[in-house]
Structures are given as C-alpha cells and as structure tokens.
Write a protein that holds these residues in place. Structure first.
Motif, mmCIF file in Angstrom:
data_model
loop_
_atom_site.group_PDB
_atom_site.id
_atom_site.type_symbol
_atom_site.label_atom_id
_atom_site.label_comp_id
_atom_site.label_asym_id
_atom_site.label_seq_id
_atom_site.Cartn_x
_atom_site.Cartn_y
_atom_site.Cartn_z
ATOM 1 N N ALA A 1 56.852 61.947 44.876
ATOM 2 C CA ALA A 1 57.154 61.775 46.297
ATOM 3 C C ALA A 1 55.948 61.185 47.032
ATOM 4 O O ALA A 1 56.108 60.340 47.923
ATOM 5 N N SER B 1 58.712 69.250 49.891
ATOM 6 C CA SER B 1 59.503 68.025 49.912
ATOM 7 C C SER B 1 59.409 67.381 51.289
ATOM 8 O O SER B 1 59.132 68.056 52.282
ATOM 9 N N ASN B 2 59.675 66.096 51.348
ATOM 10 C CA ASN B 2 59.724 65.394 52.629
ATOM 11 C C ASN B 2 60.845 65.949 53.499
ATOM 12 O O ASN B 2 60.701 66.031 54.719
#
Length: 162
Positions: A94, A157-158
C-alpha cells in the motif's frame, strides 16, 4: 490543545493525514523531512542536535501542532509533549502504491519530474521497512507506539483513515 505525532513508513500517508488534521483543527504542521536533512546532494542527515533546535523552535512558536515523519529518533524528542500518536502501519504494498500516486511535494522537490526521478529509490527504501532496524524501521515505530502512554491510534489500511 492537540499535539499529535504521526509516523509510519514512507508512502504511508503521513503528510496527507497531517495536513488534513492541521487544517481541520487549526494546528501548526511540521514535516520532519524539513528539519532532518542537510540541503545537499546526495542527502545527508543533520545531527540530531541541529534538528532538535529546529523542532524546539517550532514547539515554542505553536501551542497546538501536528508533527509527522519516519524519524523515531526525532519523534522521541517530543513524545513527552504529545497527547496523541498515530501509527500508519500500512502494508508495504500500500505504501508503494501511495508513493507512485503521490502529488508533487514542492517543499521536497523542485518539480514533479524531479520527484518522479527519485521514485525507484523511494520504492526500494519502502520495501526495506520491515527488515531495517534503524530509526526509520517498522521495529522502531512499533516501539515508539507501544511505549507511548497517551491516546494512540494505529491504521493498517488507507480505507481506515477515510
């Protein structure tokens, strides 16, 4: 007044999150990249004592702030003053995607082309995050996060941050 430290791997979204928090909460923003390096090519770290002076000047001038970076040695200088930490503990994949899609950072590069010319080196750097043991490593960030006694948040996580 909020005093927030944000840290994580390169490409994890530290600057984006810090700018948003600073804007929404009327906080000063310090990107540690601006006080960590000598202005030379190839880059070379400033002594921590010099960076510390710049950080202390920033702290003296601002009652509420967001400080972000991947430098656990510099972040440790201000953990006592912080009332919150945010660890952007995203997967390396990511962070690489974020780095490939990041907008131009004019405080770091003369233009977008110069930034993109550095992308291959940055991706290599990002990839080493979980195996390094230096001040920029996942290991150092986990230690900083685990030892902090105030409010702390970890994003993996984004999507969590949106």
């Amino acid at each position: 007044m909020s005093k927030v430290l944000i840290f994580g791997n390169s490409g994890s979204g530290k600057s984006t999150l810090a700018k948003g928090l600073a804007s929404q909460n009327n906080l000063a923003h310090l990107d540690l990249d601006t006080v960590a390096w000598k202005p030379i090519i190839p880059p070379e770290r400033l002594p921590v004592s010099e960076s510390s002076k710049s950080i202390n000047d920033f702290l003296s001038a601002n009652s509420g702030w967001v400080i972000e970076g991947c430098y656990s040695d510099l972040l440790e200088l201000v953990t006592e003053q912080a009332n919150e930490v945010v660890f952007l503990n995203l997967p390396v994949s990511a962070c690489i995607e974020n780095a490939k899609n990041r907008p131009w950072e004019p405080h770091k590069y003369a233009n977008k082309e110069a930034q993109d010319a550095n992308l291959e080196m940055l991706i290599d750097w990002i990839t080493q995050y979980t195996t390094r043991t230096d001040t920029f490593s996942k290991l150092a960030h986990e230690k900083l996060f685990n030892e902090f006694q105030g409010k702390k948040t970890m994003y993996v996580s984004n999507e969590q941050r949106t």
